[in-house]
Motif scaffolding. Structure first.
Motif, PDB file in Angstrom:
ATOM      1  N   ARG A  89       0.821  -1.211   0.000  1.00  0.00           N
ATOM      2  CA  ARG A  89       0.000   0.000   0.000  1.00  0.00           C
ATOM      3  C   ARG A  89       0.854   1.260   0.000  1.00  0.00           C
ATOM      4  O   ARG A  89       0.447   2.284  -0.521  1.00  0.00           O
ATOM      5  CB  ARG A  89      -0.972  -0.020   1.173  1.00  0.00           C
ATOM      6  CG  ARG A  89      -1.997  -1.164   1.056  1.00  0.00           C
ATOM      7  CD  ARG A  89      -2.766  -1.366   2.340  1.00  0.00           C
ATOM      8  NE  ARG A  89      -3.478  -0.155   2.706  1.00  0.00           N
ATOM      9  CZ  ARG A  89      -4.633   0.225   2.185  1.00  0.00           C
ATOM     10  NH1 ARG A  89      -5.214  -0.544   1.284  1.00  0.00           N
ATOM     11  NH2 ARG A  89      -5.205   1.332   2.550  1.00  0.00           N
ATOM     12  N   ASP A  94       0.013  11.174  -5.427  1.00  0.00           N
ATOM     13  CA  ASP A  94      -1.261  10.483  -5.346  1.00  0.00           C
ATOM     14  C   ASP A  94      -1.164   9.179  -6.157  1.00  0.00           C
ATOM     15  O   ASP A  94      -0.414   9.120  -7.130  1.00  0.00           O
ATOM     16  CB  ASP A  94      -2.322  11.404  -5.961  1.00  0.00           C
ATOM     17  CG  ASP A  94      -3.721  10.927  -5.673  1.00  0.00           C
ATOM     18  OD1 ASP A  94      -4.212  11.241  -4.587  1.00  0.00           O
ATOM     19  OD2 ASP A  94      -4.296  10.225  -6.529  1.00  0.00           O
ATOM     20  N   PRO A  95      -1.919   8.133  -5.746  1.00  0.00           N
ATOM     21  CA  PRO A  95      -1.873   6.885  -6.522  1.00  0.00           C
ATOM     22  C   PRO A  95      -2.160   7.121  -8.005  1.00  0.00           C
ATOM     23  O   PRO A  95      -1.581   6.453  -8.871  1.00  0.00           O
ATOM     24  CB  PRO A  95      -2.968   6.028  -5.894  1.00  0.00           C
ATOM     25  CG  PRO A  95      -3.339   6.665  -4.629  1.00  0.00           C
ATOM     26  CD  PRO A  95      -2.755   8.035  -4.564  1.00  0.00           C
ATOM     27  N   LEU A 144       1.216  -4.707  -8.610  1.00  0.00           N
ATOM     28  CA  LEU A 144       1.245  -5.118  -7.211  1.00  0.00           C
ATOM     29  C   LEU A 144       0.175  -6.193  -7.037  1.00  0.00           C
ATOM     30  O   LEU A 144      -0.956  -6.008  -7.459  1.00  0.00           O
ATOM     31  CB  LEU A 144       0.940  -3.933  -6.293  1.00  0.00           C
ATOM     32  CG  LEU A 144       1.827  -2.702  -6.442  1.00  0.00           C
ATOM     33  CD1 LEU A 144       1.328  -1.593  -5.543  1.00  0.00           C
ATOM     34  CD2 LEU A 144       3.271  -3.057  -6.106  1.00  0.00           C
ATOM     35  N   ILE A 197       0.667   2.758 -11.362  1.00  0.00           N
ATOM     36  CA  ILE A 197       0.876   1.433 -10.786  1.00  0.00           C
ATOM     37  C   ILE A 197      -0.485   0.740 -10.754  1.00  0.00           C
ATOM     38  O   ILE A 197      -1.484   1.380 -10.467  1.00  0.00           O
ATOM     39  CB  ILE A 197       1.409   1.555  -9.343  1.00  0.00           C
ATOM     40  CG1 ILE A 197       2.792   2.200  -9.350  1.00  0.00           C
ATOM     41  CG2 ILE A 197       1.440   0.201  -8.651  1.00  0.00           C
ATOM     42  CD1 ILE A 197       3.349   2.475  -7.973  1.00  0.00           C
ATOM     43  N   ALA A 198      -0.508  -0.555 -11.085  1.00  0.00           N
ATOM     44  CA  ALA A 198      -1.772  -1.287 -11.014  1.00  0.00           C
ATOM     45  C   ALA A 198      -1.692  -2.313  -9.900  1.00  0.00           C
ATOM     46  O   ALA A 198      -0.631  -2.866  -9.636  1.00  0.00           O
ATOM     47  CB  ALA A 198      -2.076  -1.977 -12.336  1.00  0.00           C
ATOM     48  N   MET A 199      -2.825  -2.536  -9.256  1.00  0.00           N
ATOM     49  CA  MET A 199      -2.824  -3.448  -8.116  1.00  0.00           C
ATOM     50  C   MET A 199      -3.952  -4.461  -8.267  1.00  0.00           C
ATOM     51  O   MET A 199      -5.056  -4.120  -8.682  1.00  0.00           O
ATOM     52  CB  MET A 199      -3.025  -2.629  -6.838  1.00  0.00           C
ATOM     53  CG  MET A 199      -2.996  -3.429  -5.568  1.00  0.00           C
ATOM     54  SD  MET A 199      -2.411  -2.367  -4.223  1.00  0.00           S
ATOM     55  CE  MET A 199      -2.874  -3.322  -2.808  1.00  0.00           C
ATOM     56  N   ALA A 247       1.899   1.577  -3.518  1.00  0.00           N
ATOM     57  CA  ALA A 247       0.752   1.983  -4.331  1.00  0.00           C
ATOM     58  C   ALA A 247       0.387   3.442  -4.112  1.00  0.00           C
ATOM     59  O   ALA A 247      -0.181   4.079  -4.991  1.00  0.00           O
ATOM     60  CB  ALA A 247      -0.447   1.099  -3.999  1.00  0.00           C
ATOM     61  N   GLY A 248       0.693   3.944  -2.917  1.00  0.00           N
ATOM     62  CA  GLY A 248       0.300   5.315  -2.606  1.00  0.00           C
ATOM     63  C   GLY A 248      -0.993   5.394  -1.829  1.00  0.00           C
ATOM     64  O   GLY A 248      -1.529   6.470  -1.610  1.00  0.00           O
ATOM     65  N   LEU A 249      -1.516   4.232  -1.398  1.00  0.00           N
ATOM     66  CA  LEU A 249      -2.743   4.234  -0.612  1.00  0.00           C
ATOM     67  C   LEU A 249      -2.462   4.603   0.843  1.00  0.00           C
ATOM     68  O   LEU A 249      -3.364   4.964   1.590  1.00  0.00           O
ATOM     69  CB  LEU A 249      -3.429   2.868  -0.694  1.00  0.00           C
ATOM     70  CG  LEU A 249      -3.873   2.473  -2.101  1.00  0.00           C
ATOM     71  CD1 LEU A 249      -4.341   1.033  -2.147  1.00  0.00           C
ATOM     72  CD2 LEU A 249      -4.973   3.397  -2.597  1.00  0.00           C
ATOM     73  N   GLU A 250      -1.198   4.453   1.247  1.00  0.00           N
ATOM     74  CA  GLU A 250      -0.755   4.939   2.564  1.00  0.00           C
ATOM     75  C   GLU A 250       0.503   5.746   2.304  1.00  0.00           C
ATOM     76  O   GLU A 250       1.214   5.507   1.327  1.00  0.00           O
ATOM     77  CB  GLU A 250      -0.380   3.780   3.499  1.00  0.00           C
ATOM     78  CG  GLU A 250      -1.442   2.740   3.708  1.00  0.00           C
ATOM     79  CD  GLU A 250      -2.409   3.097   4.817  1.00  0.00           C
ATOM     80  OE1 GLU A 250      -2.269   4.203   5.398  1.00  0.00           O
ATOM     81  OE2 GLU A 250      -3.308   2.289   5.079  1.00  0.00           O
TER      82      GLU A 250
END
Ligand SMILES: Nc1ncnc2c1ncn2[C@@H]1O[C@H](COP(=O)(O)OP(=O)(O)OP(=O)(O)O)[C@@H](O)[C@H]1O
Ligand SMILES: [Mg+2]
Lengths: 371, 293
Positions: free
Chosen positions: A47, A71-72, A156, A77-79, A50-53
């Motif tokens: 995360r 920012d994501p 990811l 990036i793909a998750m 990914a930029g989620l945190e």
């Protein structure tokens, strides 16, 4: 396609430190598998990338640029999420097209890319269905497709196969590997499945309470685990550990249960009587006419082999993997094969290589910085 | 529906449902039947008794331009109240759904107005908007904006819409907040990874996933605005000035209780009752389908 570099990455949630100093570099097109016990920070690491945190400290370099503050949406990036996280109100086609529409691709380009990905994943027939009309395996494929069509810099995967049944998991595992090779996208793959850990990645990162315990090729991690945690975590059934002390001027170990084993690969450093932990995998123990007496408690026949669980004298637990059927009887004799034993320092749990070979393990990451 | 308790015999089950049946009988079926009966009668010119006139009251009702106006006014009023109450509630819920400090307090405060009685909420708005004593009302007049809902029908309508919507915001807020929280976090995160931000993500992900909540709330709000706003409207404007804020429910009351046209008023009630039945049936249909799907 890109390189990824993490430098001194840390993450705390309030008081709890979840990740402590992660340093790693991924080459272009490399696939790194991250394993570790539940709660050790695997998802948190993904995360962060990914930029989620956002990290508490440290840098995340994607193709050499620090993206930690982005920012994501700006990271490309793909998750693939564990529970797929498909958009429930959109068709399969729209699920895959969503990210492309946001990027402003033309209708034709979108259709072409989605069709291509759908062909690759065998989703051609299902494009007009909604996620709830799909089976688990099909949803999994759509989630993959959604990542693929984006042609991102980085994939990811957060335990993408854990919701599938065993058979499908084997099939999808091979498929993911094939796709990743073919597309050549740099990837991070989180799992706690032993087989996925061993087979999927170019390299394996074992996390232990937010520390990187070892970062190396899967075979290396298996054959030369950096410490007792890694040794016990990788390989099923888990490695047996026996207390021992150094003897014969460092050339052998005296097991607490009796016998003295000579190290086949050279002497270990340290004073006579230094406390050691000897690790030996269940498959490297053999039933013999002469050996250590093992009081058998449980036999698990697995078909082609059997697992024998028991106690050595003094109550030391031991598991033996025996090819074929286990003999009956309450005690069996077990022989240790010294060429397969692993030597660890008892205090730190770290692997103790033979004298002169300490430099032979450069890929150990600074997990023992507290030494 | 699996956990059923089966009572043996006839007597016990009958006894258990009896109180509910009695209540429904006395407080619904009886008055409803009476309304149906009196909707087909008219009081004789000397007030001595009632005369059966069949469907004459209904025919009169639907040829009365005032009644048709009231229908239109009510529809407009209901839509305005529902849309306003739902939009404001959604906005507040979106903010309350974020990770913010003091979130629990904020949420609790937002839920309070729901517990306020209609007359009290009306009084609150009077204190704000009354041209002589209201805070905002006086301010407006002092700054040269003529404000008096006793005289201006548009202003009166605006005021009852505001007061009615305000009371319903809390209710909608609770449902929207629950709706937002039931959207899987991973789905929103997947959208973020796909590059969707701000308004676009809200429009393409959040709003569609809230559609069941929105539909449910729309029905509830329309019913609320049509039937439960009597107290609020009556306390503020009594339906005036003129007929400016006279919704169907107010009209029933004014025609029946004040103008003593029992027959016509009953006919209006019967029409309203049919309306409620239709709306409820529609709601059950859709809700039932949703839960069983
Ligand atoms: N938002 C959060 N706030 C506080 N603590 C968190 C948060 N997210 C994760 N944690 C904590 O961080 C630790 C690591 O969580 P993480 O989800 O990364 O584990 P994981 O390795 O992915 O585990 P699993 O294999 O069970 O998925 C856990 O102890 C968890 O409780
Ligand atoms: Mg996880």
């Amino acid at each position: 396609m890109a390189t990824l570099e993490l430098q001194g990455l840390r993450k705390s949630f309030g008081e709890t430190e979840v990740l402590r100093r992660i340093d790693l570099t991924l080459a272009d097109g490399e696939m790194l598998v991250i394993v570790g016990a539940s709660g050790c920070g695997k998802s948190t690491l993904l995360r962060l990338v990914a930029g989620l945190e956002s990290p508490t400290e440290g840098r995340i370099l994607l193709d050499g640029t620090d993206v930690a503050a982005r920012d994501p949406a700006e990271r490309d990036i793909a998750m693939v999420f564990q529970n797929y996280a498909l958009y429930p109100h959109m068709t399969v086609f729209d699920n895959m097209a969503y990210g492309l529409r946001i990027r402003g691709l033309s209708r034709d380009a979108i259709r072409q890319r989605v069709d291509e990905a759908a062909g690759l994943l065998g989703l051609g027939e299902l494009l007009q269905r909604k996620p709830r009309q799909l089976s688990g395996g099909q949803r999994q494929r759509v989630a993959m497709g959604r990542a693929i069509v984006r042609e991102p810099k980085l994939f990811l995967f957060d335990e993408p196969l854990s919701n599938l049944d065993a058979k499908l998991r084997v099939q999808m595992r091979a498929e993911i590997r094939r796709l990743q090779r073919r597309l050549g996208v740099t990837s991070l793959y989180v799992t706690h499945d032993q087989v996925e850990a061993m087979t999927l990645g170019d390299r394996l990162l074992v996390l232990h309470n937010g520390h990187p315990a070892q970062l190396a090729t899967p075979i290396e991690v298996f054959e030369q685990p950096a410490d007792t945690y890694v040794a016990g975590f990788i390989g099923a059934p888990a490695m047996n550990f026996l207390d021992a002390t150094l003897t014969e001027s460092g050339r052998a170990a005296r097991l607490a249960v009796g016998p003295v084993l000579r190290f086949p690969d050279g002497p270990r450093p340290g004073p006579e009587g230094r406390r050691l932990t000897i690790g030996i995998r269940p498959e490297h123990l053999a039933l013999a006419a002469q050996g250590l007496p093992l009081a058998v408690e449980l036999v698990e026949p697995l078909g082609s082999e059997s697992l024998i669980h028991g106690h050595l004298q003094g109550g030391v637990p031991l598991v033996v993997k025996h090819p074929g059927h286990a003999p009956g009887g309450e005690t069996v004799q077990v022989a240790l094969l010294p060429e397969h034993m692993h030597v660890f320092d008892h205090e730190t749990g770290r692997r103790l290589p033979p004298i002169g070979a300490e430099t032979g393990a450069p890929r150990l990451v600074a997990a023992g910085s507290d030494q | 529906m699996d956990r059923r308790t089966i009572f043996g015999g006839q007597l016990l089950p009958a006894l258990l449902v009896l109180p509910q049946l009695v209540l429904t009988l006395f407080f619904f079926y009886w008055p409803a039947a009476e309304a149906v009966w009196s909707s087909m009668t008219t009081t004789d010119p000397f007030g001595q008794g009632s005369v059966f006139v069949g469907l004459e009251n209904f025919a009169e009702l639907f040829s009365d331009p005032l009644y048709l106006q009231a229908i239109l006014r009510t529809v407009g009023f209901c839509l305005a109240v529902s849309v306003l109450a739902m939009a404001v509630a959604l906005l507040l819920a979106v903010f309350a759904d974020r990770e913010i400090r003091g979130r629990a307090i904020y949420r609790t405060l937002l839920i309070w107005p729901y517990a306020v009685a209609p007359a009290l909420s009306a009084v609150l708005f009077l204190f704000l908007l009354n041209p002589q004593v209201g805070l905002i009302g006086r301010w407006l007049n002092r700054h040269g904006i003529p404000w008096d809902y006793h005289l201006d029908g548009g202003q009166a309508l605006l005021m009852v819409v505001l007061a009615s919507a305000w009371k319903q915001v809390s209710y909608n807020f609770i449902f929207y907040l629950a709706g937002l929280q039931s959207i899987p976090r991973a789905v929103v995160e997947a959208a973020r990874m796909d590059g969707a931000r701000g308004w676009r993500r809200f429009r393409t992900i959040t709003l569609p996933l809230l559609a069941p909540t929105t539909f449910f709330l729309l029905v509830v709000n329309l019913v609320y605005a049509a039937f439960d706003t009597f107290g609020t409207i009556y306390a503020i404007t009594k339906g005036g000035p003129g007929q400016a804020t006279e919704t169907l429910v107010i009209k029933v009351y004014r025609d029946g209780m004040i103008n003593q046209d029992i027959g016509g008023s009953s006919a209006q009630s019967v029409v309203l009752m049919l309306g409620v039945i239709v709306v409820t049936a529609v709601q059950f249909r859709f809700m039932g389908r949703r839960t069983s799907a």
